[in-house]
Design a protein around this motif. Structure first.
Motif, short mmCIF file in Angstrom:
data_model
loop_
_atom_site.label_atom_id
_atom_site.label_comp_id
_atom_site.label_asym_id
_atom_site.label_seq_id
_atom_site.Cartn_x
_atom_site.Cartn_y
_atom_site.Cartn_z
N SER A 260 0.92 -1.21 -0.05
CA SER A 260 0.05 -0.05 0.00
C SER A 260 0.76 1.22 -0.02
N ASP A 261 0.35 2.35 -0.51
CA ASP A 261 1.14 3.54 -0.50
C ASP A 261 1.53 4.11 0.74
N ALA A 262 0.55 3.96 1.47
CA ALA A 262 0.80 4.49 2.96
C ALA A 262 1.84 3.44 3.49
N TYR A 263 1.71 2.59 3.34
CA TYR A 263 2.71 1.58 4.18
C TYR A 263 4.19 1.88 3.59
N ARG B 167 5.26 4.49 2.11
CA ARG B 167 5.86 5.99 2.37
C ARG B 167 6.50 6.06 3.98
N TRP B 168 5.71 5.07 4.77
CA TRP B 168 6.08 5.12 5.97
C TRP B 168 7.47 4.22 6.28
N ASN C 271 9.65 4.15 4.01
CA ASN C 271 10.57 5.15 3.30
C ASN C 271 11.08 6.17 4.36
N THR D 24 10.69 6.60 7.45
CA THR D 24 11.35 6.24 8.71
C THR D 24 12.72 5.69 8.57
#
Length: 110
Positions: free
Chosen positions: A93-96, A98-99, A101, A103
């Motif tokens: 998922s994009d949100a996952y 991005r997290w 990346n 972090t």
């Protein structure tokens, strides 16, 4: 967005697994880790066939941080020749992602 991997290793007990997970994640080399176990392993080791219980660690990370994760694990792992491997995360998922990346980006404050 960068490429991502799931890095795995195993230890002989939960305490060692949790310690490795904390070391890698607190260093921001991985966004998170899961400790799974015990798992039953069947293997060849030093020329002998064996079975045993292990605790598996799964790290979520950027592919460009793999070498640092491997070096960190080798430095702190209780075994002389631990399994350390990575498989690509081919979708997420994009949100996952991005997290992961954000972090673990080099230079991220600890």
């Amino acid at each position: 967005m960068d490429d991502f991997v799931q890095v795995s290793t195993a230890t002989e007990n939960r305490e060692a697994a949790v310690k490795l997970a904390q070391l890698v994640v607190s260093a921001r080399l991985a966004a998170g880790a899961q400790v799974v176990g015990p798992v039953v392993s069947v293997f060849w080791h030093q020329g002998e066939f064996g079975t045993g219980e292990e605790w598996q660690l799964l790290f979520k990370a950027r592919a460009d941080r793999y070498a640092e994760i491997e070096a960190h694990l080798l430095q702190h792992h209780p075994w002389k020749n631990p399994e350390i491997s990575a498989v690509p995360i081919v979708a997420g998922s994009d949100a996952y992602l991005r997290w992961v990346n954000a972090t673990t980006a080099p230079g991220t404050a600890e």
